[in-house]
Design an enzyme around this catalytic site. Sequence first.
Site, PDB file in Angstrom:
ATOM      1  N   HIS A 180      -7.635  -5.626  -0.359  1.00  0.00           N
ATOM      2  CA  HIS A 180      -6.415  -4.915  -0.007  1.00  0.00           C
ATOM      3  C   HIS A 180      -5.859  -5.439   1.320  1.00  0.00           C
ATOM      4  CE1 HIS A 180      -3.722  -1.505  -0.435  1.00  0.00           C
ATOM      5  NE2 HIS A 180      -4.007  -1.083   0.784  1.00  0.00           N
ATOM      6  N   GLU A 219      -8.968  -5.467  -4.616  1.00  0.00           N
ATOM      7  CA  GLU A 219      -8.418  -4.535  -3.626  1.00  0.00           C
ATOM      8  C   GLU A 219      -9.499  -3.669  -2.971  1.00  0.00           C
ATOM      9  OE1 GLU A 219      -5.165  -4.085  -2.786  1.00  0.00           O
ATOM     10  OE2 GLU A 219      -3.965  -4.870  -4.447  1.00  0.00           O
ATOM     11  N   SER A 230       0.849  -1.193   0.000  1.00  0.00           N
ATOM     12  CA  SER A 230       0.000   0.000   0.000  1.00  0.00           C
ATOM     13  C   SER A 230       0.889   1.250   0.000  1.00  0.00           C
ATOM     14  CB  SER A 230      -0.948  -0.043   1.198  1.00  0.00           C
ATOM     15  OG  SER A 230      -1.969   0.921   1.084  1.00  0.00           O
TER      16      SER A 230
END
Length: 488
Positions: free
Chosen positions: A406, A313, A182
Amino acid sequence: MPLVSTQYGPVRGTDAGVLSFKGIPYAAPPVGPNRFLPPRPPEPWTSPRDARSYGATAPQTRTEGILGELIPRTIIPGDDYLNLNVWTPGLSGRAPVMVFIHGGSFTSGSGALSVYDGTRFARDGVVLVTINYRLGADGFLWFGDGTPNLGLLDQIAALTWVRDNIDGFGGDPGNVTIFGESAGAMSVCTLLAMPAAEGLFHRAIAESGAAHNTIGPSSARQVGARLAAALGTAPTRAAIARVPVARLLAAQDSLSQQVAAKPRAKPWGDVARTLLPFSPVVDGDLLPAAPLDRIRAGAGADVDLLIGTNSEEARLFLVPTGVGARMNTPFLYAAAALRFGLPVGGVRRYRAGLPGATPGDVLAAVMTDSYYRIPAIRLAEAHQGTYVYEFGWRSPACDGALGACHGLELAFVFDNLDDPSAAPMLGPAPPQHLADLVHKSWVDFAVTGDPGWPPYTPQQRISRHFNTASGTTTDDRPTERHTWQNLR
């Protein structure tokens, strides 16, 4: 208890099958006169420093509710939070080194999360390092004067410490792989483009983040002005420094919520695209140009690169919050998709590729591609010899609706499926054979530069898919990829 001498003083760690050393300062506390300045060396010490437990973490708020359960935060108070943690198979030899940069939207996270425990990397012959760096305003606020990108400079200071000290922990400073997830992956890709980071690492892995998430100087000033207005202070770092930390953190969170709710260019500039008020700034000096442009021009060409995303995600941000369920008409999700830059007619193509999908499902696919998958492809196209992966195993959380969201791959990468903090996302029986495969691919890449499948090229577009049954694929979802052909 193992003892290692560093350039600043000796540290004493723990021997639990592999050796670990935690909370080692790589820079002075970024408070008082050091606040809003580049990282400075820590004060040396002479007696062995206790490195058996994690040190302080950067100031941040806690996340409540189901998101806080799925993405937990470890918060340890203290000023001396520019520290790092090391796991090593032994103090002799020259093992490959991996340095992990945590995610958290540049406003949260730390290297002290239990899921980042490096024991399994050390078990497999790698020296694993996790780091903390300045977050939010302290790391990325910039009004146009003083030094920008302090959070990135902290990362560079940590990598400099690794170069100068890791041989004492049995690591090879000539074989360093940085990897992050991320915001950590965005940091990795930005470091590829920074002259000050050249030579500090030799391989790089970017998980769910690429080279698109920087902002320009005018956008940075807009964010600073909005933060100062929210706090009722002058738009200067000196004025911001006088604000109590808790009040500053609340204002940061408020700005993030505002831009997420209404990502419009007029009040936010580039942040309307990145959705990250505090993020790396293309200042023209430390970061001379946008990272993707720098990489296309040859920056980082000698660094081996592995990049990838998770298949779904955006479901982390749409499912637990209920936002996806509220997108219950074609007008609502089409309008939201346009915010993410989807060309006219693109929604129709996504709907055709997802028969029977709900509006929220379509929006999740659009967001995933816009923010994660297509930027990863653009970076792979720009950096010759890049390896590409996609992680597709679906979480059973939220009655299975969370999907391959995610952050889901992290416990597999670190081979920490048994970590209690990961249980809400992984469920009762995550597949160990998949963790074995993913973890081994990361280790193999750190050791040899080859994760075990062919590199991605614009001609073949080969990627590795990790799932209950894994394999390689060629040119996944070309219709959706062509839809974004104008996304640089």
